[in-house]
Every structure is written in C-alpha cells, then in structure tokens.
Design a protein around this motif. Structure first.
Motif, PDB file in Angstrom:
ATOM      1  N   THR A   1     -15.437   6.443 -10.239  1.00  0.00           N
ATOM      2  CA  THR A   1     -15.615   5.259 -10.501  1.00  0.00           C
ATOM      3  C   THR A   1     -15.576   4.631 -11.885  1.00  0.00           C
ATOM      4  O   THR A   1     -15.231   3.562 -11.936  1.00  0.00           O
ATOM      5  CB  THR A   1     -17.260   4.994 -10.137  1.00  0.00           C
TER       6      THR A   1
ATOM      7  N   ARG B   1      -7.187  -4.482  -2.849  1.00  0.00           N
ATOM      8  CA  ARG B   1      -7.642  -3.802  -3.836  1.00  0.00           C
ATOM      9  C   ARG B   1      -8.913  -2.695  -3.295  1.00  0.00           C
ATOM     10  O   ARG B   1      -8.504  -1.533  -3.853  1.00  0.00           O
ATOM     11  CB  ARG B   1      -8.271  -4.772  -4.974  1.00  0.00           C
ATOM     12  N   ASP B   2      -9.400  -2.848  -2.304  1.00  0.00           N
ATOM     13  CA  ASP B   2     -10.634  -2.201  -1.974  1.00  0.00           C
ATOM     14  C   ASP B   2      -9.988  -0.950  -1.215  1.00  0.00           C
ATOM     15  O   ASP B   2     -10.302   0.323  -1.435  1.00  0.00           O
ATOM     16  CB  ASP B   2     -11.471  -2.895  -1.022  1.00  0.00           C
ATOM     17  N   ARG B   3      -8.894  -1.141  -0.626  1.00  0.00           N
ATOM     18  CA  ARG B   3      -8.305  -0.117   0.255  1.00  0.00           C
ATOM     19  C   ARG B   3      -7.591   0.984  -0.687  1.00  0.00           C
ATOM     20  O   ARG B   3      -7.759   2.240  -0.663  1.00  0.00           O
ATOM     21  CB  ARG B   3      -7.308  -0.619   1.069  1.00  0.00           C
TER      22      ARG B   3
ATOM     23  N   ALA C   1      -7.950  -9.035  -2.677  1.00  0.00           N
ATOM     24  CA  ALA C   1      -9.174  -8.252  -2.699  1.00  0.00           C
ATOM     25  C   ALA C   1      -9.227  -7.280  -1.529  1.00  0.00           C
ATOM     26  O   ALA C   1      -9.605  -6.189  -1.905  1.00  0.00           O
ATOM     27  CB  ALA C   1     -10.269  -9.442  -2.509  1.00  0.00           C
ATOM     28  N   VAL C   2      -8.785  -7.445  -0.451  1.00  0.00           N
ATOM     29  CA  VAL C   2      -9.003  -6.683   0.558  1.00  0.00           C
ATOM     30  C   VAL C   2      -8.108  -5.205   0.288  1.00  0.00           C
ATOM     31  O   VAL C   2      -8.403  -4.111   0.568  1.00  0.00           O
ATOM     32  CB  VAL C   2      -8.511  -7.139   1.880  1.00  0.00           C
TER      33      VAL C   2
ATOM     34  N   GLU D   1       0.764  -1.124  -0.117  1.00  0.00           N
ATOM     35  CA  GLU D   1      -0.014  -0.118   0.058  1.00  0.00           C
ATOM     36  C   GLU D   1       0.721   1.316  -0.047  1.00  0.00           C
ATOM     37  O   GLU D   1       0.678   2.200  -0.647  1.00  0.00           O
ATOM     38  CB  GLU D   1      -0.973   0.077   1.125  1.00  0.00           C
TER      39      GLU D   1
ATOM     40  N   ASP E   1      -9.797  -1.481 -14.765  1.00  0.00           N
ATOM     41  CA  ASP E   1     -10.055  -3.019 -14.661  1.00  0.00           C
ATOM     42  C   ASP E   1     -10.376  -3.689 -16.198  1.00  0.00           C
ATOM     43  O   ASP E   1      -9.827  -4.588 -16.318  1.00  0.00           O
ATOM     44  CB  ASP E   1     -11.627  -3.233 -13.671  1.00  0.00           C
TER      45      ASP E   1
ATOM     46  N   TRP F   1      -2.816  -7.206  -8.918  1.00  0.00           N
ATOM     47  CA  TRP F   1      -4.128  -6.523  -8.698  1.00  0.00           C
ATOM     48  C   TRP F   1      -5.071  -7.431  -9.334  1.00  0.00           C
ATOM     49  O   TRP F   1      -6.200  -7.636  -8.574  1.00  0.00           O
ATOM     50  CB  TRP F   1      -4.277  -5.525  -9.746  1.00  0.00           C
TER      51      TRP F   1
ATOM     52  N   ARG G   1      -8.225   1.373  -3.823  1.00  0.00           N
ATOM     53  CA  ARG G   1      -9.293   1.896  -4.691  1.00  0.00           C
ATOM     54  C   ARG G   1      -9.809   3.412  -3.998  1.00  0.00           C
ATOM     55  O   ARG G   1      -9.991   4.501  -4.403  1.00  0.00           O
ATOM     56  CB  ARG G   1     -10.401   1.181  -4.999  1.00  0.00           C
ATOM     57  N   HIS G   2     -10.125   3.030  -2.584  1.00  0.00           N
ATOM     58  CA  HIS G   2     -10.450   4.303  -1.736  1.00  0.00           C
ATOM     59  C   HIS G   2      -9.304   5.317  -1.777  1.00  0.00           C
ATOM     60  O   HIS G   2      -9.524   6.577  -1.857  1.00  0.00           O
ATOM     61  CB  HIS G   2     -10.640   3.585  -0.456  1.00  0.00           C
TER      62      HIS G   2
END
Length: 227
Positions: A166, A124-126, A121-122, A61, A173, A115, A128-129
C-alpha cells in the motif's frame, strides 16, 4: 470433435500482440494507438485479436503483466540468494525496479499519461490488485529473512508485506505527481528529493528497522527523473 487448445501456440500468438502494442505505445502513445494499428503490426485479423483480448484496455493490462513479470524475474536471483542479507535484498529489489523503469523511460512516460487519465480508473484498480498479488509474496519472503536476521521486528511478514505494498503504491502516485510538477517547473529538485525520502522513514518504522538502516531511493535515480 472439439478442438484441443495448444497452449504453447496460444501463448506465442497472444504475446505477439503484446510485443506490437508495447512498440506502438512508445512510438505513438496509448491513446493514439488503435486496435487496427496493432492488427497491422502483427498481420492479424480483428477476430484474432478478440480471441485473445476483449478490449484495448485488456491489452494494456497484459502489457503491465509483461512489464511486472520481466522486472520481477530479473530480480529473482537476488531474492533467492541466501548469501544476500535482507536489507541488501530490499534495497536491491527497489533499486532494480527503479533501474528497469529508467532503462525503459519512454515507455514509462507513456504509462504516466495513461495512469493519470480519468478514464483509466477501473484499469488502475485492477493493476494495483495485480501488483499486490505479484510483489507482496516477494516482500514477505525478504521480511521473514529480516526477522530471522533480527533487523526487522514484525508480527506477521505477510500482513506487513501487504502494508508495504500500500505504501509502495502511494509512493508511485506521489512520485508521478512530483515528476509532472517538476516537468512543469512548479517544484525544485530538492522538493522532490525531500518528499520521496520521507518514504524511507515510513518503511523503516513499518518494518521495525533501525532508523537510517534502509535506503530505497538513490541519488542516481532521483537525478534521472527529477534533475
């Protein structure tokens, strides 16, 4: 007496781990890179590593933060320049990010592997935020300028910027999937080009811009990644 944290020293030492990890990712890949590899490269102890990062994913990160800050920092002069029109800023913004990635293609290819990994997965979400937090304010500033220039028609620059983010993440992606499909030779260059170009129309509609007025994907970048 409690020790006083020297933030300058803390930052320098922490960044040394990030520097080493970025080099190792390009040389051997994220999955193959171990914390011990990073420690050996920096010449530090395991305790020192965990003083700055609680896991290997936390280090990843930090690498993404570094890349985002570098890429966005290099574009700041264009964004801040009042002489550059809003649409030109938007095109240079996206073009600059694309060029940054192309200049560091080996590292970006490794990020594609990370990616797409199910285990990430977790993370990736962080990430993205994090990207939304960093990029949306810049886009909002450009959008407000475009509204003032009467080339964009939106009710809220901030909300529109969030919607565009978004779409941008979806674009990323899709581009990743197309790249992998192109590498596997299951699609043609023309397939990739046609799909990615549809995003331009979506950007224009969201911004209320004249059709054909915005160009966010250039042929040079397309050829570099999909040719």
């Amino acid at each position: 007496m409690a020790r006083t944290l020297n933030h300058a020293v803390y930052t320098v030492k922490r960044e040394a781990f990030v520097d080493a990890a970025m080099r190792l990712m390009q040389a051997k890949g994220y999955e193959q890179m171990s914390i011990q590899d990073v420690l050996d490269a920096v010449g530090a102890s395991r305790g020192a590593f965990y003083h700055y990062f609680d896991s290997k994913q936390a280090l990843l990160e930090a690498i993404v933060d570094r890349i985002a800050d570098q890429a966005l920092g290099s574009l700041q002069p264009v964004v801040a320049d009042p002489r550059v029109a809003a649409i030109a800023k938007l095109e240079q913004f996206f073009g600059g990010i694309a060029q940054y990635k192309t200049d560091r293609k080996a590292l970006m290819l490794e990020f594609i592997k990370v990616w797409k990994s199910y285990d990430m997965a977790v993370v990736r979400d962080r990430l993205r935020h994090t990207m939304i937090e960093k990029v949306a304010p810049i886009l909002a500033k450009i959008i407000r300028q475009g509204v003032a220039e009467e080339v964009f028609t939106v009710d809220s620059a901030a909300e529109t910027a969030s919607i565009l983010m978004t779409l941008m993440l979806g674009f990323q992606d899709v581009a990743t999937d197309l790249f992998l499909a192109r590498q596997a030779n299951t699609i043609t260059y023309e397939d990739a080009e046609r799909t990615l170009m549809t995003f331009t129309g979506a950007f224009e509609r969201i911004l209320g811009a004249r059709p054909g007025s915005i160009h966010i994907v250039d042929q040079k970048t397309l050829i570099e990644w999909f040719g």
